[in-house]
Design an enzyme around this catalytic site. Structure first.
Site, mmCIF file in Angstrom:
data_model
loop_
_atom_site.group_PDB
_atom_site.id
_atom_site.type_symbol
_atom_site.label_atom_id
_atom_site.label_comp_id
_atom_site.label_asym_id
_atom_site.label_seq_id
_atom_site.Cartn_x
_atom_site.Cartn_y
_atom_site.Cartn_z
ATOM 1 N N GLU A 156 -5.890 -1.853 15.286
ATOM 2 C CA GLU A 156 -6.906 -2.674 14.239
ATOM 3 C C GLU A 156 -6.068 -3.859 13.842
ATOM 4 O OE1 GLU A 156 -8.886 -0.098 11.337
ATOM 5 O OE2 GLU A 156 -9.056 -2.013 10.176
ATOM 6 N N SER A 213 -10.518 -6.171 9.782
ATOM 7 C CA SER A 213 -11.564 -5.732 9.485
ATOM 8 C C SER A 213 -12.495 -6.757 8.987
ATOM 9 C CB SER A 213 -11.326 -4.709 8.466
ATOM 10 O OG SER A 213 -11.283 -3.420 8.943
ATOM 11 N N ARG A 222 0.928 -1.114 -0.091
ATOM 12 C CA ARG A 222 -0.122 0.062 0.123
ATOM 13 C C ARG A 222 1.039 1.172 0.102
ATOM 14 N NH1 ARG A 222 -4.928 -1.834 4.440
ATOM 15 N NH2 ARG A 222 -5.321 -4.002 3.151
ATOM 16 N N ARG A 252 0.783 -5.655 13.249
ATOM 17 C CA ARG A 252 0.012 -5.191 14.173
ATOM 18 C C ARG A 252 0.136 -6.302 15.192
ATOM 19 N NH1 ARG A 252 -4.197 -0.912 11.506
ATOM 20 N NH2 ARG A 252 -2.148 0.113 10.637
ATOM 21 N N ARG A 297 2.476 0.566 10.413
ATOM 22 C CA ARG A 297 1.885 1.054 9.236
ATOM 23 C C ARG A 297 3.201 0.973 8.121
ATOM 24 N NH1 ARG A 297 -2.965 3.511 7.621
ATOM 25 N NH2 ARG A 297 -3.476 3.986 9.731
#
Length: 429
Positions: free
Chosen positions: A352, A355, A261, A394, A276
RNA sequence: GGAGAGAUGGCUGAGUGGACGAAAGCGGCCGCCUGCUAAGCGGUUGUGGGGGUGUAUAGCCCUCACCCCGGGUUCGAAUCCCGGUCUCUCCGCCA
């Protein structure tokens, strides 16, 4: 993509849904107008084509050559009118399709209404943050000190947001991957898939990453291939343009992949540590189910993801996204957040790590994934769902920070020991 | 990377410009027959869109498009031409 018929016949319902998202509804009027124009043109051009077809069939049987020539000339002229109308249909339809791809999914009736992320609902929390009797450190300090994380050299070779996992750090991530895959395969009934990390453009339209979110994607111009931002993309597209037999459903896949990303939108955010990065690993679950099953399948998907946190014995919570915080393609979505002790002058935080979304038929319609409810029945779109199980960096942060000891060593969670040759503690060299 | 061959319905496989949405076989479905099984007989069997008629996203009727994808030629294209994608064979290279 929404069903054009739904937009046509239940316009208020659709606009209502978009209102709940806080999304503009004028695009619906644009779409309806384009749709009307297209259908009007279609009726016209089709009757002309019908005429041409029937006349053309009689031409070879016309014996009188003058008559024959006359008909051919007539049809030539008709053909020109058809061609120009066809071009018009095509241009209207292209605009229509473009607009259709821009409309987000409608929220599930069970998704709570909200204006921003503060309206998200914490559904449950399992476990309490650990109380330290010493000053805990953040993962980047622990990792660097143990020699299992090298951020500086990652940046040196690839730039910011890249890092190196070394020695036991790399092994720990690999152990987590194998552990997660095994749990989902053996305990939760998923079939493992190892997908390409590069895909064609249409796959990204299928999942809804394109056309709206292209700026978060890496694109190789030379071969026109896109690096996947998540295994959701290749795995969901596995059955694109297919009609599946009903007895194959539900299909549950789990896939390990790297993810890429650009993170343009979060420049300057989460720059510290490995939270990230431009490249990270993830274990992803993807389901293809019959429409009536998707609500239940979302709940079990969440439970499957949570199970990883539970087995790692790390506090976590499940947060249901409100209408304002749904992603573009999702009708309902839960985030799973894992506790990271953090520290080094900063509070701990919920990270997080997953999802879990029910997309209903939104992606299936874009990607053309259908099934036949019964023998001889008309094909229908499947419902697709996916969720991480879990994102590696994470989870790694959570393991390092929650399992740290006063001397800077890290205890290996019991669940991971079999995957690290029984190693009990990371202590550095 | 070089040379060649190819892509047709769930499958096999015909079809090189005119009634072909597509022969034939297999498979599937429905029915008949046969006291089991097998065989046999008849029918049926792709997808999407538009219009009409329906309370109906049920039927029924009309129609358009689709023979890998996109263009072109033609009154008319599965069939001819161009571009693309993919597959196979041989050579080269390679983890």
């Amino acid at each position: 993509m929404l069903d054009i018929r739904l937009i046509r016949e239940q316009t208020d319902f659709v606009k209502n849904g978009l209102n709940r998202l806080g999304a503009p509804t004028d695009i619906i009027d644009t779409i309806l107008e384009l749709d009307r124009r297209k259908r009007r043109l279609l009726t016209d051009v089709e009757s002309l084509k019908g005429e041409r077809n029937s006349v053309s069939k009689t031409i070879p049987r016309i014996t009188d050559s003058a008559e024959r020539e006359r008909k051919i000339a007539e049809m030539r002229q008709l053909g020109e009118r058809i061609a120009s109308l066809d071009a018009e249909v095509q241009s209207v339809d292209a605009t229509l399709q473009k607009r259709m791809l821009e409309v987000p999914n409608l929220p599930h009736e069970g998704t709570p209404l909200g204006l921003n992320e503060s309206d998200n609902v914490v559904v449950r929390q399992i476990g309490d943050p650990r109380a330290f009797d010493f000053a805990p450190k953040p993962h980047w300090e622990l990792g660097e000190k143990l020699g299992i994380l090298d951020i500086a050299r990652g940046v040196k070779i690839s730039g910011s947001r890249f890092y190196i996992l070394k020695g036991a750090g790399a092994a720990l991530q690999r152990a987590l991957i194998a552990f997660m895959l095994d749990v989902h395969i053996r305990e939760h009934g998923y079939t493992e898939v190892y997908p390409p990390f590069m895909v064609r453009e249409e796959c990204l339209y299928g999942t809804g990453n394109l056309p709206k979110f292209g700026d978060n994607l890496y694109h190789d111009v030379e071969d026109d291939l896109w690096l996947i931002p998540t295994a959701e993309v290749p795995v969901t597209n596995l059955y694109r343009e297919e009609i599946l037999e009903a007895d194959l459903l539900p299909i549950r896949h789990v896939a390990y992949s790297s993810c890429f990303r650009r993170e343009r939108m979060s420049a300057g955010r989460d720059v510290r540590g490995i939270k990230r990065g431009h490249q990270f690993d993830k274990v992803e679950m993807v389901k293809f189910v019959e429409p009536l099953q998707s609500d239940a399948e979302l709940e079990s998907l969440v439970a499957d993801a949570e199970d990883i946190c539970r087995r790692l014995e790390i506090p976590h919570r499940v947060v249901q996204m409100c209408t304002a915080d749904l992603s573009f393609s999702a009708a309902m979505k839960y985030d799973i957040e894992i506790w990271a002790s953090r520290a080094g002058g900063e509070e701990g935080e919920w990270l997080e790590v997953s999802s879990c979304s029910n997309f209903r038929d939104f992606q299936a319609r874009r990607a053309g994934i259908r099934y036949r409810p019964s023998k001889g029945a008309r094909p229908e779109y499947v419902h697709t769902l996916n969720g991480s199980g879990l994102a590696l960096p994470r989870t790694l942060i959570a393991v390092i920070e929650n399992y740290q000891n006063e001397d800077g060593s890290i205890t290996v969670p019991a669940a991971l020991k079999p995957y690290l040759n029984g190693l009990c503690k990371l202590e550095g060299e």
